[in-house]
Design a protein around this motif. Sequence first.
Motif, PDB file in Angstrom:
ATOM      1  N   LEU A   7      31.598  29.423   6.409  1.00 61.48           N
ATOM      2  CA  LEU A   7      31.619  27.962   6.410  1.00 61.48           C
ATOM      3  C   LEU A   7      32.842  27.511   5.625  1.00 61.48           C
ATOM      4  O   LEU A   7      32.837  27.509   4.384  1.00 61.48           O
ATOM      5  N   ALA A   8      33.895  27.137   6.329  1.00 60.72           N
ATOM      6  CA  ALA A   8      35.175  26.828   5.693  1.00 60.72           C
ATOM      7  C   ALA A   8      35.496  25.340   5.808  1.00 60.72           C
ATOM      8  O   ALA A   8      35.219  24.708   6.835  1.00 60.72           O
ATOM      9  N   THR A   9      36.103  24.804   4.751  1.00 58.94           N
ATOM     10  CA  THR A   9      36.545  23.413   4.743  1.00 58.94           C
ATOM     11  C   THR A   9      38.014  23.369   4.350  1.00 58.94           C
ATOM     12  O   THR A   9      38.421  23.992   3.359  1.00 58.94           O
ATOM     13  N   VAL A  10      38.802  22.620   5.117  1.00 53.22           N
ATOM     14  CA  VAL A  10      40.231  22.482   4.873  1.00 53.22           C
ATOM     15  C   VAL A  10      40.560  21.002   4.706  1.00 53.22           C
ATOM     16  O   VAL A  10      40.108  20.163   5.493  1.00 53.22           O
ATOM     17  N   TYR A  11      41.367  20.701   3.698  1.00 51.12           N
ATOM     18  CA  TYR A  11      41.893  19.350   3.500  1.00 51.12           C
ATOM     19  C   TYR A  11      43.408  19.418   3.593  1.00 51.12           C
ATOM     20  O   TYR A  11      44.033  20.323   3.043  1.00 51.12           O
ATOM     21  N   ALA A  12      44.007  18.448   4.283  1.00 51.79           N
ATOM     22  CA  ALA A  12      45.468  18.397   4.392  1.00 51.79           C
ATOM     23  C   ALA A  12      45.932  16.955   4.268  1.00 51.79           C
ATOM     24  O   ALA A  12      45.491  16.088   5.027  1.00 51.79           O
TER      25      ALA A  12
ATOM     26  N   SER B 104      42.934  23.324   0.069  1.00 55.08           N
ATOM     27  CA  SER B 104      43.598  22.029   0.002  1.00 55.08           C
ATOM     28  C   SER B 104      45.090  22.214   0.241  1.00 55.08           C
ATOM     29  O   SER B 104      45.720  23.079  -0.384  1.00 55.08           O
ATOM     30  N   CYS B 105      45.657  21.388   1.124  1.00 54.82           N
ATOM     31  CA  CYS B 105      47.073  21.479   1.468  1.00 54.82           C
ATOM     32  C   CYS B 105      47.746  20.143   1.176  1.00 54.82           C
ATOM     33  O   CYS B 105      47.344  19.106   1.713  1.00 54.82           O
ATOM     34  N   ASP B 106      48.782  20.170   0.341  1.00 61.65           N
ATOM     35  CA  ASP B 106      49.594  18.984   0.053  1.00 61.65           C
ATOM     36  C   ASP B 106      50.970  19.197   0.664  1.00 61.65           C
ATOM     37  O   ASP B 106      51.706  20.111   0.259  1.00 61.65           O
ATOM     38  N   VAL B 107      51.320  18.351   1.632  1.00 56.91           N
ATOM     39  CA  VAL B 107      52.582  18.483   2.362  1.00 56.91           C
ATOM     40  C   VAL B 107      53.438  17.261   2.036  1.00 56.91           C
ATOM     41  O   VAL B 107      53.116  16.138   2.439  1.00 56.91           O
ATOM     42  N   ALA B 108      54.529  17.475   1.322  1.00 55.97           N
ATOM     43  CA  ALA B 108      55.382  16.378   0.873  1.00 55.97           C
ATOM     44  C   ALA B 108      56.276  15.876   2.010  1.00 55.97           C
ATOM     45  O   ALA B 108      56.232  16.375   3.142  1.00 55.97           O
ATOM     46  N   GLU B 109      57.100  14.889   1.710  1.00 58.68           N
ATOM     47  CA  GLU B 109      58.012  14.323   2.705  1.00 58.68           C
ATOM     48  C   GLU B 109      58.885  15.411   3.321  1.00 58.68           C
ATOM     49  O   GLU B 109      59.410  16.278   2.628  1.00 58.68           O
ATOM     50  N   ASP B 110      59.009  15.356   4.644  1.00 55.68           N
ATOM     51  CA  ASP B 110      59.882  16.257   5.408  1.00 55.68           C
ATOM     52  C   ASP B 110      59.514  17.733   5.245  1.00 55.68           C
ATOM     53  O   ASP B 110      60.311  18.610   5.572  1.00 55.68           O
ATOM     54  N   ALA B 111      58.328  18.003   4.735  1.00 55.83           N
ATOM     55  CA  ALA B 111      57.877  19.387   4.600  1.00 55.83           C
ATOM     56  C   ALA B 111      57.030  19.780   5.808  1.00 55.83           C
ATOM     57  O   ALA B 111      56.459  18.921   6.479  1.00 55.83           O
ATOM     58  N   HIS B 112      56.937  21.078   6.060  1.00 58.68           N
ATOM     59  CA  HIS B 112      56.247  21.550   7.255  1.00 58.68           C
ATOM     60  C   HIS B 112      55.400  22.783   6.915  1.00 58.68           C
ATOM     61  O   HIS B 112      55.925  23.811   6.505  1.00 58.68           O
ATOM     62  N   LEU B 113      54.101  22.636   7.102  1.00 56.38           N
ATOM     63  CA  LEU B 113      53.161  23.731   6.856  1.00 56.38           C
ATOM     64  C   LEU B 113      52.505  24.143   8.159  1.00 56.38           C
ATOM     65  O   LEU B 113      51.899  23.324   8.850  1.00 56.38           O
TER      66      LEU B 113
ATOM     67  N   THR C 146      42.549  17.162  -6.100  1.00 55.87           N
ATOM     68  CA  THR C 146      42.055  15.791  -5.933  1.00 55.87           C
ATOM     69  C   THR C 146      41.589  15.468  -4.521  1.00 55.87           C
ATOM     70  O   THR C 146      41.031  14.407  -4.278  1.00 55.87           O
ATOM     71  N   GLN C 147      41.795  16.388  -3.567  1.00 57.31           N
ATOM     72  CA  GLN C 147      41.502  16.062  -2.169  1.00 57.31           C
ATOM     73  C   GLN C 147      40.044  16.250  -1.793  1.00 57.31           C
ATOM     74  O   GLN C 147      39.518  15.533  -0.940  1.00 57.31           O
TER      75      GLN C 147
ATOM     76  N   HIS D 238      34.439  25.779  11.007  1.00 59.61           N
ATOM     77  CA  HIS D 238      35.776  25.503  10.483  1.00 59.61           C
ATOM     78  C   HIS D 238      35.953  23.992  10.526  1.00 59.61           C
ATOM     79  O   HIS D 238      36.046  23.399  11.601  1.00 59.61           O
ATOM     80  N   GLU D 239      35.971  23.370   9.355  1.00 59.10           N
ATOM     81  CA  GLU D 239      35.980  21.908   9.249  1.00 59.10           C
ATOM     82  C   GLU D 239      37.283  21.461   8.612  1.00 59.10           C
ATOM     83  O   GLU D 239      37.637  21.899   7.512  1.00 59.10           O
ATOM     84  N   VAL D 240      38.003  20.556   9.288  1.00 58.71           N
ATOM     85  CA  VAL D 240      39.307  20.099   8.818  1.00 58.71           C
ATOM     86  C   VAL D 240      39.270  18.595   8.578  1.00 58.71           C
ATOM     87  O   VAL D 240      38.849  17.828   9.452  1.00 58.71           O
ATOM     88  N   HIS D 241      39.736  18.188   7.405  1.00 55.87           N
ATOM     89  CA  HIS D 241      39.929  16.777   7.078  1.00 55.87           C
ATOM     90  C   HIS D 241      41.425  16.593   6.842  1.00 55.87           C
ATOM     91  O   HIS D 241      41.956  17.017   5.809  1.00 55.87           O
TER      92      HIS D 241
END
Length: 435
Positions: free
Chosen positions: A234-239, A210-219, A123-124, A261-264
């Motif tokens: 051409l890379a795109t990252v969502y967090a 796509s990266c989903d980081v929940a409460e108190d989690a660490h990536l 969904t990101q 390298h594009e980060v959102h």
Amino acid sequence: MNAITPISRGLAPFEGRLTGITNDVRAAAVGELERLGLPTQKVEAWHYTNLRALSGHAFATPGMVDEGKVTAALAALFGDTEALAKLPRLVLVNGRLSAAHSTTRLPEGVSCTSFATTQDFGTQSAPDREAMVALNTALAEDGVCLSVGAGVKAGAFLLISVAGAGNEDASFHPRHAVALGEGASLTLFELAVSVEDAGPAMYLHNPVLSCDVAEDAHLTHVKVQEEAENAVHLATVYADVEPRGSYDSFTLGLGAVLARHEVHAALRGSHASVHVNGAQILGARQVGDITSVILHGAPDGISRQTVRNVLMDHARAVFQGKVLVERIAQKTDGYQMNQALLLSPNAEIDAKPELEIYADDVKCSHGATVGALDEDQLFYLRARGIPDDQARRMLVEAFLTETVELVQDEAVRAFLMQRVERALKARVSAGEKAA
């Protein structure tokens, strides 16, 4: 749903593969590509990065890569870094997950599926705004979906992409997703490399993560891009980061003729933190672009971005960093710094840090510096018997070391420094002599 035929808006290199797509999600992405077209320099976010390298090519679905070359590339990748060689690994070859080269047993509480199986786009991502994400959505074949259960300390994983174009222009568009449950932790070490003889054709590597980081989690996400000189990356990252969670990233750009390298990143909960750090070492006519959009959407968030560039010959680096602070995000602490070391009068850096702030109780700053090697420092080292080439490498290495040391994992940091030292040994002297 009727098939969509792409129109010519820079899409000619992919037209044969985009025609006839009927899957609803993919067809909608093709529709967005028709509307947006591939980005040109008239698009603000791509003003400094030109995709003309893609024109005149017809990117086919990639073929197979010789297994012996893949095995050799993996064996040569780590050298003396045994600690990393022993880590669980997920390997993609030309964008397809390779079971033969990947780890089959994962730690308890960690699961992995392939995108080819799930076809879950998440969904990101924003194919309605990001053309390269739309292209990925339309053409994605495979990728890695990694899930870490609540409270699980998963340690470190390797995500390795090995590429080889062969004799035909090709493109691959992996779709990756990482999800951390509440209180979980993971270090994801991503490597993009080519086989020794990647072939004469050009290839495009266009991954979305796509990266989903929940409460108190660490990536922690560390990436090394070291693709062939005939590659475009051409890379795109969502967090998305929830309360008290953190996304701590570092990217080292070394390869490809054109790389972005594009980060959102979005801080969705209070006391969340995001770090988007990086370094680039570029020579010849390479173009390296690090772009970020960091959204503070909750109070008490912290974001940091430190990027350093070493540029030789006719290389050009781009840094675009935007920090957006919403009205609700009081007590935000945001910082950006981009620094460039130019080792040639023909090298160029384009820097555009931005702050967009709607809250009134924040601490935000940004800065940029550009310079050459300090002649006094060079003289000091040469006066003590250090050869000129070695003295230059020492100063450049010191410039980059401070940024690499932001990576906490000792084994990963050691590998990064090995890559930095090797790149500097190969390039700095030649770049200085060319100047």
